[in-house]
Write a protein that holds these residues in place. Structure first.
Motif, mmCIF file in Angstrom:
data_model
loop_
_atom_site.group_PDB
_atom_site.id
_atom_site.type_symbol
_atom_site.label_atom_id
_atom_site.label_comp_id
_atom_site.label_asym_id
_atom_site.label_seq_id
_atom_site.Cartn_x
_atom_site.Cartn_y
_atom_site.Cartn_z
ATOM 1 N N SER A 209 68.821 73.901 55.674
ATOM 2 C CA SER A 209 69.189 75.495 56.247
ATOM 3 C C SER A 209 70.294 75.352 56.502
ATOM 4 O O SER A 209 71.322 75.816 56.591
ATOM 5 C CB SER A 209 68.323 76.195 56.643
ATOM 6 O OG SER A 209 67.889 75.755 57.856
ATOM 7 N N GLU B 225 73.419 77.033 55.715
ATOM 8 C CA GLU B 225 74.962 77.629 56.556
ATOM 9 C C GLU B 225 75.646 77.244 56.941
ATOM 10 O O GLU B 225 77.255 78.597 56.554
ATOM 11 C CB GLU B 225 74.392 77.722 58.392
ATOM 12 C CG GLU B 225 74.406 79.138 58.841
ATOM 13 C CD GLU B 225 74.424 80.563 58.462
ATOM 14 O OE1 GLU B 225 75.374 81.298 59.140
ATOM 15 O OE2 GLU B 225 73.032 80.483 57.303
ATOM 16 N N SER C 188 77.654 78.538 53.755
ATOM 17 C CA SER C 188 77.969 80.260 53.113
ATOM 18 C C SER C 188 79.440 79.762 54.742
ATOM 19 O O SER C 188 80.186 81.008 54.004
ATOM 20 C CB SER C 188 77.296 80.749 53.418
ATOM 21 O OG SER C 188 77.079 82.503 53.374
ATOM 22 N N ALA D 139 80.492 82.038 62.747
ATOM 23 C CA ALA D 139 79.300 82.310 62.853
ATOM 24 C C ALA D 139 78.570 82.899 64.043
ATOM 25 O O ALA D 139 77.108 83.271 64.247
ATOM 26 C CB ALA D 139 78.853 80.555 63.359
#
Length: 79
Positions: free
Chosen positions: A4, A8, A11, A77
């Motif tokens: 994950s 992230e 992305s 973020a």
């Protein structure tokens, strides 16, 4: 979800690349290379710890070359 953190970071890097698209040049080339390197990790059988290490190494290299990108990543973020 497996990897994950990797997903992230990818992305966020892709969003950064999109935002930098008008600058072109070295920044985009470096972002593209880091994205390719990290995407290649998806198919490998690394542990989560090994992947996190690779992510940090890639980001460290990117930020040492372009320190201003670290602020942009921090901002994205937080969103």
């Amino acid at each position: 979800m497996k990897h994950s953190m990797l997903n992230e970071v990818l992305s966020l890097l892709k969003e950064m690349r999109f935002q930098q698209s008008n600058t072109g040049g070295c920044v985009i080339k470096s972002l593209n290379q880091v994205i390719r390197n990290l995407e290649a990790l998806r198919g490998e059988k690394f542990s989560e710890q090994e992947i996190m290490t690779e992510v940090l190494l890639e980001l460290g290299s990117l930020f040492s070359e372009f320190p201003e990108l670290q602020e942009q990543l921090d901002h994205l973020a937080r969103l």
